[in-house]
Motif scaffolding. Sequence first.
Motif, short mmCIF file in Angstrom:
data_model
loop_
_atom_site.label_atom_id
_atom_site.label_comp_id
_atom_site.label_asym_id
_atom_site.label_seq_id
_atom_site.Cartn_x
_atom_site.Cartn_y
_atom_site.Cartn_z
N ARG A 9 -16.06 46.08 75.59
CA ARG A 9 -15.29 47.37 75.22
C ARG A 9 -15.81 48.67 75.16
O ARG A 9 -17.16 48.50 75.45
CB ARG A 9 -14.65 47.07 73.70
CG ARG A 9 -13.55 46.06 73.78
CD ARG A 9 -12.82 45.89 72.41
NE ARG A 9 -13.91 45.19 71.43
CZ ARG A 9 -13.78 43.96 71.36
NH1 ARG A 9 -13.14 43.04 72.11
NH2 ARG A 9 -14.80 43.43 70.65
N ARG A 10 -15.22 49.90 74.87
CA ARG A 10 -16.02 50.97 74.58
C ARG A 10 -17.09 50.71 73.47
O ARG A 10 -16.76 50.15 72.56
CB ARG A 10 -15.01 51.91 74.11
CG ARG A 10 -13.72 52.35 75.08
CD ARG A 10 -12.52 53.17 74.76
NE ARG A 10 -12.99 54.38 73.79
CZ ARG A 10 -13.01 55.34 74.62
NH1 ARG A 10 -12.67 55.59 75.70
NH2 ARG A 10 -13.27 56.68 74.11
N GLY A 11 -18.11 51.30 73.51
CA GLY A 11 -19.26 51.32 72.65
C GLY A 11 -18.90 52.06 71.27
O GLY A 11 -19.73 52.89 71.10
N GLU A 12 -17.73 51.61 70.70
CA GLU A 12 -17.52 52.41 69.36
C GLU A 12 -17.84 51.31 68.38
O GLU A 12 -18.21 50.58 68.18
CB GLU A 12 -15.97 52.68 69.38
CG GLU A 12 -15.51 53.72 70.19
CD GLU A 12 -13.98 53.98 70.15
OE1 GLU A 12 -13.28 53.17 69.47
OE2 GLU A 12 -13.67 54.72 70.92
N VAL B 137 -25.22 55.80 72.19
CA VAL B 137 -24.69 54.99 70.98
C VAL B 137 -24.89 53.59 70.83
O VAL B 137 -24.67 52.83 69.94
CB VAL B 137 -23.43 55.75 70.61
CG1 VAL B 137 -22.30 54.92 71.65
CG2 VAL B 137 -23.03 55.42 68.98
N CYS B 138 -24.81 52.92 72.19
CA CYS B 138 -25.04 51.68 71.94
C CYS B 138 -26.12 50.98 71.55
O CYS B 138 -26.30 49.54 71.34
CB CYS B 138 -24.78 50.96 73.53
SG CYS B 138 -22.95 51.11 74.22
N GLY B 139 -27.05 51.85 71.25
CA GLY B 139 -28.31 51.34 70.55
C GLY B 139 -27.99 51.12 68.86
O GLY B 139 -28.80 50.45 68.60
N ASP C 265 -31.82 48.83 73.86
CA ASP C 265 -31.24 49.91 74.42
C ASP C 265 -32.01 51.04 73.71
O ASP C 265 -31.51 51.87 73.04
CB ASP C 265 -29.66 49.88 73.97
CG ASP C 265 -28.83 50.99 74.63
OD1 ASP C 265 -28.69 51.14 75.84
OD2 ASP C 265 -28.20 51.84 74.01
N GLU C 266 -33.31 51.08 74.34
CA GLU C 266 -34.07 52.13 73.92
C GLU C 266 -33.80 53.60 74.20
O GLU C 266 -34.48 53.97 75.32
CB GLU C 266 -35.51 51.58 74.30
CG GLU C 266 -36.64 52.44 73.52
CD GLU C 266 -38.11 51.80 74.02
OE1 GLU C 266 -39.03 51.65 73.19
OE2 GLU C 266 -38.24 51.68 75.24
N GLY C 267 -32.99 54.21 73.81
CA GLY C 267 -32.57 55.29 74.28
C GLY C 267 -33.33 56.54 73.47
O GLY C 267 -33.20 57.92 73.96
#
Lengths: 150, 517
Positions: free
Chosen positions: B280-283, B266-268, B179-181
């Motif tokens: 789920r939500r990427g918390e 944020v999923c990185g 997840d290279e953000g």
Amino acid sequence: MSGQELWTVDEAEQIIRRHAGRKGALLPILNALQAAFGHVPGGVVPIVAEALNLSRAEVHGVVTFYHDLKTAPDDRPVVKLCRAEACQARGVGRIAPLLEADERIHVETVYCLGLCASGPAAMVGEAVFGRLDDAGARQLIDATAREAVR
Amino acid sequence: MRLFVPGDAAACAVGADAVAAALEREARARGIDATIVRNGSRGLFEMEPLIEAETEQGRIGFARVRPDDVAGIFDAIGNEGDHPNAVGLVEEIPFLKRQTRLTFARCGITDPQSIDEYRALGGLKGLERAIAIGPAPTVEEVVDSGLRGRGGAGFPTGIKWRTAAGAPAAQKYIVCNADEGDSGTFADRMLMEGDPFLLIEGMAIAGLAIGATYGYIYIRSEYPHAIRAMNRAIETARRHGLLGRSLLGSAHGFDMEVRVGAGAYVCGEETSLLESIEGRRGEVRAKPPLPALVGLFGRPTIINNVLSLAAVPFILAEGARAYADFGMGRSRGTMPIQLAGNIKNGGLFETAFGITLGELVEEIGGGTLSGRPVRAVQVGGPLGAYFPPSMFHLPFDYEAFAEADGLIGHAGIVVFDDSVDMARMARFAMEFCAAESCGKCTPCRIGSVRGIEVLDRVIAGREVDANLALVADLCETMKFGSLCALGGFTPYPVMSALKHFPEDFLRGRAREVEPAT
């Protein structure tokens, strides 16, 4: 937009069935619905919830968390324009007004397409565009608008 | 005749597909028997589309080719490569020649989807050795190499593996963080598109090492080319026994699949990534427990960045020593550094740790693309610090950067010329954090929004000194009070911009308006 529904329960159920057996199936299902219908219709939320034994609130929570998942379809073709630091340094600020002023397309800000030495960069569908200058941006707008009409 | 046209997204973004089609047409028109190979990129993006022709002297290159250059290029190939776009022997291009490519050794050379070519160029040796020596020695080899997490945190990879290896469980997982953000980074993308079997091999070795039989590669949705490349390569790997019930005929089984993100930066973050795979939500999750003990679906899980996993096959094939011989201090091996933004020679530069920031930006990068003086560089993505040229003596090393209040992160360097307004960049850092915050912790969710407001007041010249004090205070709270690096590191770009470029923040003071009474 003609006001017609862009999706059917049948199609939605087919998509859900295709992924429902996977572990953590929700995101693949929602991504597939988004790809098929251009949005995740409010009406499919209970169907997805039922299929995965989740509450509607849980599914709704996920739909509204991720930037890619839309609750309404876009009436215009979308150009994803990178506005992150590297593209800023390469002058996206100069071409952005040009894209934003054209009403045939909808400009969506994204942060990074991984084309950071080839910016300013944009993406339409799965096609990527780099080194956008004024002329390139105009070409991209026209091509995107034309493609959508066809 | 073999001709090479990169299929990498950065080449396609500047017209490589049209060039490949034009080459095909021209070859047919001339009755030349030409094979057009869509190779990975060499990583010198300023030259893309960089096409290559195989000659007796070696592979000669033509840079920035457009479809209407193609006829002239066919003439030039038979004529010692005489053409305005010619760049000579590709391997002699200084930008490429100066590199030490351990991880990207194969990238750009062949058709990345050919498993035969992968093997012919040394692929699978690492997995073969891991199978021969067994799980525990494989873990120790990675520990001894000194490899540290290439995603940004720099945690020793081998120690993570040891923890997961020691956790008893019926099912364990390998998760590859693709997840290279970070803006300014593209190494993961380039590797997945340019040498996908290397990542598969690295993940298979990790699986064998800790006793995991299944893996997930979480790739961001902004990378459709990489998603396609990995899916295709995984299919091929299964057909050739590189994945499945038996890894290369051994008693170890391993399989994997690609999971696609949905546009959340944020999923990185590793725990948020796990939440996302689980649907789920990427918390962000609070740690402990460590994912190595309680990770994906509650099972022991290794989460490694693409570049960490892709470094492993070399370490196994050539030995920990061979890898650790490169580098400085506690930063061992090589780092695929990404030169981006307003830079002349932008692209991927893999080299041993220890090279200075100045060498990278000025010598290798050639300064700015605009030709104006360099004013600032941001190292390590949107959560990394801004440095002025007066700090170009800094060696590329985890500890040296930490000491200078910065971070290497995923090793992206974004260059800005003297037209940049650093107060605006500080504001952008807060804006980015606000847009991408998962919302779980208050310092990040609220702090970033307050940060935008306070910086807006600074920029507008309202009570500049008092508001700057507030910025510092806010950054302190975000740094120490946030759950993960998004809120915790946003202060790096903000405070470094303020520290090194105060004039941009104080400009408003000249026209400071009286506070309303």
